[in-house]
Design a protein around this motif. Sequence first.
Motif, PDB file in Angstrom:
ATOM      1  N   TRP A   1       0.845  -1.059   0.117  1.00 51.35           N
ATOM      2  CA  TRP A   1       0.161  -0.117  -0.048  1.00 51.35           C
ATOM      3  C   TRP A   1       0.788   1.478   0.138  1.00 51.35           C
ATOM      4  O   TRP A   1       0.403   1.824   0.150  1.00 51.35           O
ATOM      5  CB  TRP A   1      -1.130   0.182   1.532  1.00 51.35           C
ATOM      6  N   ALA A   2       2.166   1.059   0.438  1.00 50.33           N
ATOM      7  CA  ALA A   2       2.761   2.315   0.391  1.00 50.33           C
ATOM      8  C   ALA A   2       3.298   3.402  -1.038  1.00 50.33           C
ATOM      9  O   ALA A   2       3.337   2.969  -2.328  1.00 50.33           O
ATOM     10  CB  ALA A   2       4.248   1.755   0.862  1.00 50.33           C
ATOM     11  N   LEU A   3       3.212   4.355  -0.531  1.00 45.44           N
ATOM     12  CA  LEU A   3       3.841   5.842  -1.898  1.00 45.44           C
ATOM     13  C   LEU A   3       5.696   5.381  -1.903  1.00 45.44           C
ATOM     14  O   LEU A   3       6.585   5.749  -1.538  1.00 45.44           O
ATOM     15  CB  LEU A   3       3.314   6.660  -1.311  1.00 45.44           C
ATOM     16  N   ARG A   4       5.201   5.007  -3.874  1.00 43.66           N
ATOM     17  CA  ARG A   4       6.490   4.554  -4.019  1.00 43.66           C
ATOM     18  C   ARG A   4       7.047   5.464  -4.787  1.00 43.66           C
ATOM     19  O   ARG A   4       8.144   5.809  -5.890  1.00 43.66           O
ATOM     20  CB  ARG A   4       7.511   3.522  -4.274  1.00 43.66           C
ATOM     21  N   GLY A   5       6.007   6.351  -5.644  1.00 43.20           N
ATOM     22  CA  GLY A   5       6.097   6.426  -7.244  1.00 43.20           C
ATOM     23  C   GLY A   5       4.990   5.468  -7.801  1.00 43.20           C
ATOM     24  O   GLY A   5       5.901   4.436  -7.621  1.00 43.20           O
ATOM     25  N   ARG A   6       4.434   6.204  -8.455  1.00 37.74           N
ATOM     26  CA  ARG A   6       3.819   4.797  -9.276  1.00 37.74           C
ATOM     27  C   ARG A   6       4.319   3.652 -10.675  1.00 37.74           C
ATOM     28  O   ARG A   6       4.366   2.625 -10.240  1.00 37.74           O
ATOM     29  CB  ARG A   6       2.680   5.098 -10.942  1.00 37.74           C
ATOM     30  N   GLU A   7       5.396   4.281 -11.107  1.00 36.99           N
ATOM     31  CA  GLU A   7       6.417   3.626 -11.351  1.00 36.99           C
ATOM     32  C   GLU A   7       7.318   2.511 -10.713  1.00 36.99           C
ATOM     33  O   GLU A   7       7.793   1.260 -11.296  1.00 36.99           O
ATOM     34  CB  GLU A   7       6.975   4.243 -12.347  1.00 36.99           C
ATOM     35  N   ARG A   8       7.195   2.544  -9.799  1.00 34.80           N
ATOM     36  CA  ARG A   8       8.066   1.650  -8.741  1.00 34.80           C
ATOM     37  C   ARG A   8       6.807   1.106  -7.801  1.00 34.80           C
ATOM     38  O   ARG A   8       7.819  -0.301  -7.416  1.00 34.80           O
ATOM     39  CB  ARG A   8       8.605   2.587  -7.331  1.00 34.80           C
TER      40      ARG A   8
ATOM     41  N   GLU B   1       4.167  -2.377  -7.778  1.00 36.59           N
ATOM     42  CA  GLU B   1       4.904  -3.912  -9.208  1.00 36.59           C
ATOM     43  C   GLU B   1       3.679  -3.817  -9.235  1.00 36.59           C
ATOM     44  O   GLU B   1       4.137  -4.795 -10.555  1.00 36.59           O
ATOM     45  CB  GLU B   1       4.630  -5.302  -7.174  1.00 36.59           C
ATOM     46  N   ASP B   2       2.910  -3.290  -9.149  1.00 37.54           N
ATOM     47  CA  ASP B   2       1.116  -3.748 -10.779  1.00 37.54           C
ATOM     48  C   ASP B   2       1.442  -2.401 -10.961  1.00 37.54           C
ATOM     49  O   ASP B   2       0.513  -2.613 -11.571  1.00 37.54           O
ATOM     50  CB  ASP B   2       0.273  -3.780  -9.460  1.00 37.54           C
ATOM     51  N   GLY B   3       2.008  -1.194 -10.485  1.00 38.89           N
ATOM     52  CA  GLY B   3       2.168  -0.282 -12.054  1.00 38.89           C
ATOM     53  C   GLY B   3       1.231   0.812 -11.688  1.00 38.89           C
ATOM     54  O   GLY B   3       1.239   1.797 -12.476  1.00 38.89           O
TER      55      GLY B   3
END
Lengths: 187, 187, 363, 363, 258, 258, 74, 74
Positions: free
Chosen positions: C195-202, C204-206
């Motif tokens: 659920w964490a915020l990493r930036g969308r491209e990081r 796993e499910d994009g």
Amino acid sequence: MEEKSNSRTDVIMAGLGGMGVLMAGQILAWAALKKYEHVSWLPSYGVEKRGGLCECIVIFSDQDIASPLIDRAQTVVVFDGSQLKTFEPRVLPGGMILVESSGLEDEQERRDYELVKIPGLEIAVSMGIRQISNLVLLGTYISIRGAMPSELIEGELKRRFGRKKAILECNQNAFRRGLELGRNTKK
Amino acid sequence: MEEKSNSRTDVIMAGLGGMGVLMAGQILAWAALKKYEHVSWLPSYGVEKRGGLCECIVIFSDQDIASPLIDRAQTVVVFDGSQLKTFEPRVLPGGMILVESSGLEDEQERRDYELVKIPGLEIAVSMGIRQISNLVLLGTYISIRGAMPSELIEGELKRRFGRKKAILECNQNAFRRGLELGRNTKK
Amino acid sequence: MAEKMFVQGNEAVGWGALYCGCDGFFGYPITPQNEVTQWFAHEFPKRGKVFLQSQSEVGSINMLFGGAAAGFRVMTSTSGPGWGLMQETISHLVAAELPCVIVLVQRGGPGAGSIRHAQMDYITATRGGGQGGYKNIVLAPGSVQEVHDLIQLGFHLADKYRNPLVILTDGILGQVSESVEVKTIDFGPLDKKPWALRGRERQEDGKSRIVNSAVGVLPLPPYPNYISWLKHIEEKYREMEGSELRYEIYQAEGADLILVAYGYTSRVSKEAVNMARAEGHKVGMIRPITLWPFPYSVIREKAMLGCKFLVVEDSLGLLIDDVKIGVEGRADVHLVGILDRHIPTDGGMIMPGRVFEEIKRLL
Amino acid sequence: MAEKMFVQGNEAVGWGALYCGCDGFFGYPITPQNEVTQWFAHEFPKRGKVFLQSQSEVGSINMLFGGAAAGFRVMTSTSGPGWGLMQETISHLVAAELPCVIVLVQRGGPGAGSIRHAQMDYITATRGGGQGGYKNIVLAPGSVQEVHDLIQLGFHLADKYRNPLVILTDGILGQVSESVEVKTIDFGPLDKKPWALRGRERQEDGKSRIVNSAVGVLPLPPYPNYISWLKHIEEKYREMEGSELRYEIYQAEGADLILVAYGYTSRVSKEAVNMARAEGHKVGMIRPITLWPFPYSVIREKAMLGCKFLVVEDSLGLLIDDVKIGVEGRADVHLVGILDRHIPTDGGMIMPGRVFEEIKRLL
Amino acid sequence: MNKKKVCGNPKIWKDPPGAAMYCPGCQHPVIDRIISEVLEEMDIDGKAICVVGVGCHAFVQISWNLDVLSSAHGRALDSGTAIKRLNPDAIVFTVQGDGDCIGIGAGAFIGAMIRGEKITTIMFNNTNYGTTGGQLAPTTLLGQKTATTPHGRDAALEGYPVHTAELAATFKGTAYSARGSVHTPADYQRTKRYIKTAFQKQIDGVGFSFVEVLSACPPNWHLSPVKCLKRIGEDIVSEFPLGEFKNEDSTERLSKSK
Amino acid sequence: MNKKKVCGNPKIWKDPPGAAMYCPGCQHPVIDRIISEVLEEMDIDGKAICVVGVGCHAFVQISWNLDVLSSAHGRALDSGTAIKRLNPDAIVFTVQGDGDCIGIGAGAFIGAMIRGEKITTIMFNNTNYGTTGGQLAPTTLLGQKTATTPHGRDAALEGYPVHTAELAATFKGTAYSARGSVHTPADYQRTKRYIKTAFQKQIDGVGFSFVEVLSACPPNWHLSPVKCLKRIGEDIVSEFPLGEFKNEDSTERLSKSK
Amino acid sequence: MARGEIVINENNCRGCGYCQAFCKRGCLVMSEDKFSPLGYILPILADSDKCNACGVCGQMCPHFAIEVCKFIEN
Amino acid sequence: MARGEIVINENNCRGCGYCQAFCKRGCLVMSEDKFSPLGYILPILADSDKCNACGVCGQMCPHFAIEVCKFIEN
Ligand SMILES: Cc1ncc(C[n+]2csc(CCOP(=O)(O)OP(=O)(O)O)c2C)c(N)n1
Ligand SMILES: Cc1ncc(C[n+]2csc(CCOP(=O)(O)OP(=O)(O)O)c2C)c(N)n1
Ligand code: SF4
Ligand code: SF4
Ligand code: SF4
Ligand code: SF4
């Protein structure tokens, strides 16, 4: 102040945000103050700026009002035809729903109350101002249910809009059209 | 690491802020670590920057220390003569109070403990550094009570001040003067 | 790999955090927890971890809000007024289901009160001091070793339940030095915070993520509305109550009087129990390690056997309410509290002798 | 001189305050209490009284700290996150013994939760949400008239005890309009706040004053130290408990089931009691008007007679803990709570019908 | 003949959009569109993490196909600070209202600028607190009527409108500060350039970057949407001049930094 | 031959003083002495209400024969605001540390300046958090070692020292802003003039007035007291220049205000 | 000849040395062996005759430990 | 001749009138009697032939109600 009455009336006014539902209820409540010792007006609405569900409950009585919040009322006035289904559960058995006919698609499901359809929006548009359909419905409610003498509402309209003559007049006209419509419907 | 011992020692070191009371206690506690499984050091002081009451409790034992906070200890070392009265209640019956003789005016009130007066400040001043009276008292305590081999303290002094040779030496000297004094007093 | 150290309780906070993979510490100075903040300032940057001094405790706790939302193990520590200032956002952390650890080194209150130790934040820690009623697991260490250990358990449970967690110590436990075995404790695997915020491209499910605390205003998937989300939160609480209860029972078998205490006063109480047992009195202790969930059932069980209770708490009486809820009127519950402090130095503390006195009075 | 008006609960706050000599209102916008702030913005300045919009709720509450210390009758109102932000300074107000009134129009939580009504701040209001454990008298009006009346009583009691006081309403009570008799209520004389800061030359004795909340750091006359001051605070609490308990009993004589509720749900409960009585069930209600001090004794008395209890509270269950403390295990205590809301519009509310259903289930 | 879309929903815009939350004529979503275009054109949307404040400006969280954190009121920069410190590769930006940023959020704002956080803040300035019904904000113009200043803001009582972009420029930790608006298509383009530059400063690690954008709030200004734009072009830009107030050169600065 | 006291305890100084709370060489009480002299010379001590922050600067509350409120950390200006609004005849001033005022208190400080409160603030700047053991403050110099920056403040991590007096001067609500010091007798006198002017602005109702005063904190600077003064005269005044940054003329201003 | 008198309150003095640093005439110097009750090194009047009662030492003393009087002939 | 195409999403439109205000060629004007499902007045394409697909109406529309396409000859 007139002599206070000896009965209890409750009504749920409901619709979508932006239709003047809350204001119609307030006018009714303020008018009722002239005649009833106990009056309550309780609004309820959601987060959306416009278009969300919205209702108010108005109760006037000569006795203490235990709760301004009630499950079901003698009368429900539905200001948006599309919401009949949503508010149908809120009328007491033997009660009445007044519903705006424009947008009305739902069928009446319960058979234990009386359903009256009112072309409030049509009338308002014919008068040139969509926004006053709420007063048309209020008028119809007053005359059909005989909730209080119509003069009390007229008085309240004057108190409220007295300084802005044009607005007062168009509200008065809409209310009177509603009364008339109610008288015709009633029979 | 040496073999761990089989006894419990507790001591309250007390005085006024700024006298090195807490540090003397810390040196004792760190030294004790080499020999005891369980060691605790608990400081307690007030708001004032300097001159307020201040104490620390040091316990070392081969068994679990139920509470690092205790009412009374086998030994109380009072680093400021003027505070004997304040800390007299903190010694166990049969225990010992070592008190700095400078500033000492109070009479011994209880008769159930042994009182030993130590001219720590005088010695420190004679050595040219007032601030090391705390190590003189620590030395006296070690030799009189035989709380632990003095080498443990020497080792801790080296660990702590090893890099600052001058400081190490003057602390060592003060501590040794204290040991000596204790040996003479003991008999 | 364990390492033995002689450290203060406040420093043990740091060692515990370091050994369980804490990524960042955000704090603001306040007595008596300054050693915690300073430990991180000295030890974290050189290990490539984040230490940041915030501009206020409101800053610290909102930094946790961000750091936790980004999937990191983050923590803060505070005391007294700083705890008061954090309350709004602790509630947001619960609502947004963000795991983090908050160390509260209790000092005297109310107000700015005293800068020395006390145990007066029990209620706000266990029942939520901010808006809207919520719960945090509260762990109360009783020794420096346990400070180190419970910090690690704390991070594990916070992550497991996606909830902030409070480590409740006090000014005395913060100051006392004891020897500690420092090492990483393994509590088993956890998910990778999908659920964490990493930036969308990081991701796993994009797919992009939202984290918010206003579920009643802007519904958050998977909860269609406020009430369904509340139901979920409530279920989580029930699960914690069912699985996370921890306590220590000391000499309580067949006791006529049971002491209940946590933190520094549990040590004082242990000494008093020993003194009483030495004189042949049947006295024991229950030490809750989780203050929430609280071991009501354990207390109730003992109460049914007919013993008395003595709460030892450095406050005007807060923990005592939980003990009373536990005994349900079946037993007398007494208090040795802050007004019973002995005054060896400024402000005083509750001493074993005073507790023992009360034990004798009650037996 | 009484005046009859038809006003919303939120506006009644203003009228009550005006008629009891409130000097200043300090507030920050937040739903659902915006009408309160706006009432003061419109009505206070033209009457020569102070209205000030603060830069945040931390600002508001610290403005009360100043205004109260200067001897004025000051108040604020807030909701949800704003309440969370005020906790530090409410604790300082208690410690500095500064009288003021805080109106809390409860909305849904935790976090930003919902902007609509709820009853989820019971614990933080009654037990102190900030640092260090403290108490405020908490008054819970059940009607618009009572909002008006209790604001006045609130100022009186705050001044009498030199303690902040909380008026606990909710988003529904804030929105509902009812007719109200607006007038000044006389509660008797009070001293002239000889402790207040006015500038030394305006003091009757010509002596300067200090007001602070850190009595454990810098002792404040007449208290020589922290513990003696705490003793004084504790005694004040005992006095409030002894003298200020207020509650309403409705149809509870010989009842088999007693509802316990405050605020909007007390109205809903009243309706449900009427419905039950109309069908011949022996059902009554206890409505605490002071939530702290709480009418434990009244509850206990009824519990001894063997009735059941049903708490009606728009939360996950907070008030219910106090009822349980009152019954001491002697009776079953049930809850109709926030998960029982009916959803007529967004978010829903607890309706009389739902309560009546539960009454029938329990009898 | 083919068709090429010249204007539609930005790629990172979710369908259906959350635009239903806004009042008619609210310009907040216009600013959201600009930010969307910038993120796409700079190709940083994939690693962007946005922190929104509390207010109407925060509605965008349900529209954007970006990772978004909805912060406590006024504290977006605290939360953003931790994210950037822990994850320096992310592009961290905050979307805040004027009330959120320089009202209740002033402490976090000043703190972030003193520390020189490498974050970008876009502040939507509609000269009032929109969500709660149009109360006085620190940015409210003198004389402007709001829900809490029924007779208009009076300097003697409520002080003067704060100039946030100019204020931001005074901090050494700030690399870039500008004020734009969207009341004309030309200003739309200019504001877009400002926002692009602001993100570039973050990428270059120069310091904190800040863009204030004026935005219409018709219901609370009690004006029709079109009249709101006129008000911006006349009264508001004369109080709040548009332009860049600071544009720190990166290389020069980085060498100064130690 | 008679004796005339040329220097003793100020009249509003209580005996015994709370000076025992301060570390040797702390200059906070020197600033307290200046404030005492100013209040006495202007004859406003009788109607003065002082709000102190939290920190070593607050010890003065037990020394002064003035009405004093001890506020929450950073919130002296909020509390002072209410006092002045409710009791406009009082002379309200705050005594705050740098950490208290522009660290945790930045929100209250900015708020008061935006509103242009008619209050006077004296900020004691010792470039660290004194009471809690010398941690990093927003005012800490680059390279300065503190308890939380063991290797010295690094601009890349902790940003740049904030210039509070210059910042205060940028607000329209601020009537007066200056920075003084007490590291020489001449600066003592200059600072006294600044503080006097600041109070005069309050009396004239011109707006917010602010004086920052540099102060030595020997234990936390790890320097002897005398070396501290040298450090002020060299390193500190070169980072924080002394002087007046704003001195708004009252009559002109009052006419502009509406 | 002395035009003033300096009285040092030894209870208040904390040995900071400012008085020595600021007395341009060298009237006050820090002792090496005189301690205050709290253990701080005290200044001593090295040459009281030089004092012109300028009052600077008193003003700059943070601990309110110095009182300066001027002799007035009348 | 029209060089572009404008599509209005009537569900999104909230009748603000910005499109009319910003279309310098007068392609879009607010109707007087066309309402959206939520009851807002809708704009109408008064003169679509004039549209040069500049896209400004779409950009300035706050409610993401306008899509503009350009005709490309190929
Ligand atoms: C602590 C706290 N106080 C108050 C609020 C209520 N609140 C929600 S939005 C808002 C104002 C937002 O105004 P602004 O930041 O200018 O944004 P806009 O709505 O104008 O975009 C306020 C005061 C809150 N959510 N939290
Ligand atoms: C909310 C809160 N956080 C932290 C503290 C602890 N604290 C007390 S004084 C102080 C620092 C004061 O520094 P400064 O304002 O610079 O004053 P100085 O002591 O240097 O005069 C802090 C952080 C507190 N009292 N309250
Ligand atoms: S209130 Fe103002 S800011 Fe909020 S959506 Fe409406 S127009 Fe936009
Ligand atoms: S710590 Fe610094 S500011 Fe505080 S009393 Fe000591 S010298 Fe003064
Ligand atoms: S200046 Fe004052 S405190 Fe310092 S040495 Fe001289 S007399 Fe003592
Ligand atoms: S700009 Fe958009 S929302 Fe406004 S009228 Fe035109 S199409 Fe409708």
